[in-house]
Design an enzyme around this catalytic site. Structure first.
Site, PDB file in Angstrom:
ATOM      1  CD1 TRP A   1      -1.418   2.316   2.165  1.00  0.00           C
ATOM      2  CD2 TRP A   1      -2.903   1.587   0.672  1.00  0.00           C
ATOM      3  NE1 TRP A   1      -2.364   3.292   2.007  1.00  0.00           N
ATOM      4  CE2 TRP A   1      -3.292   2.879   1.101  1.00  0.00           C
ATOM      5  CE3 TRP A   1      -3.682   0.932  -0.278  1.00  0.00           C
ATOM      6  CZ2 TRP A   1      -4.426   3.516   0.618  1.00  0.00           C
ATOM      7  CZ3 TRP A   1      -4.819   1.580  -0.759  1.00  0.00           C
ATOM      8  CH2 TRP A   1      -5.171   2.853  -0.306  1.00  0.00           C
ATOM      9  CG  HIS A   2       2.565   2.926   3.438  1.00  0.00           C
ATOM     10  ND1 HIS A   2       2.437   4.229   3.847  1.00  0.00           N
ATOM     11  CD2 HIS A   2       1.744   2.200   4.225  1.00  0.00           C
ATOM     12  CE1 HIS A   2       1.595   4.292   4.848  1.00  0.00           C
ATOM     13  NE2 HIS A   2       1.150   3.067   5.099  1.00  0.00           N
ATOM     14  CG  ASP A   3       6.503   0.325  -3.446  1.00  0.00           C
ATOM     15  OD1 ASP A   3       7.412   1.178  -3.303  1.00  0.00           O
ATOM     16  OD2 ASP A   3       6.452  -0.452  -4.409  1.00  0.00           O
TER      17      ASP A   3
END
Length: 114
Positions: free
Chosen positions: A13-15
């Site tokens: 998600w954060h990538d």
């Protein structure tokens, strides 16, 4: 949900979370590009919840779990591996099988990180 699937979901998600459809040039537009393997990205304010809720070691441990796979399959990009691990985590947690599109490209240096 076991800790491993949660960490892999958050990693993917954060990538991918930096994607900006209004920027046409890659890698400036962000998205799933494997940039979270760089320490400066892990510690970036936008990823603060990764540090404060699961501990800085949570994300680092997620990366460490995937590194042997990356080492064994060098043709797989970090970007693709992060997303594959996330989809696998959803399935392992009892969720649906998520179809994956392969071919993501990694940023190769810090200057390419959004």
């Amino acid at each position: 949900m076991r800790p491993f699937p949660l960490k892999q979901l958050r990693l993917a998600w954060h990538d991918a979370g930096t994607y900006n459809k209004n920027i046409e040039e890659w890698p400036l537009r962000g998205g799933a590009n494997g940039s979270l393997r760089f320490e400066i990205e892990i510690k970036h304010a936008a990823n603060a919840t990764l540090s404060s809720q699961s501990g800085f070691s949570g994300l680092v441990n997620a990366l460490k779990l995937l590194q042997p796979i990356k080492d064994k399959y060098s043709g797989v990009t970090y970007a693709g591996l992060f997303q594959l691990a996330s989809a696998t985590a959803v399935e392992e947690a009892g969720g649906p099988k998520i179809p994956i599109k392969y071919g993501r490209v990694d940023v190769s240096e810090l200057e390419q990180c959004p």
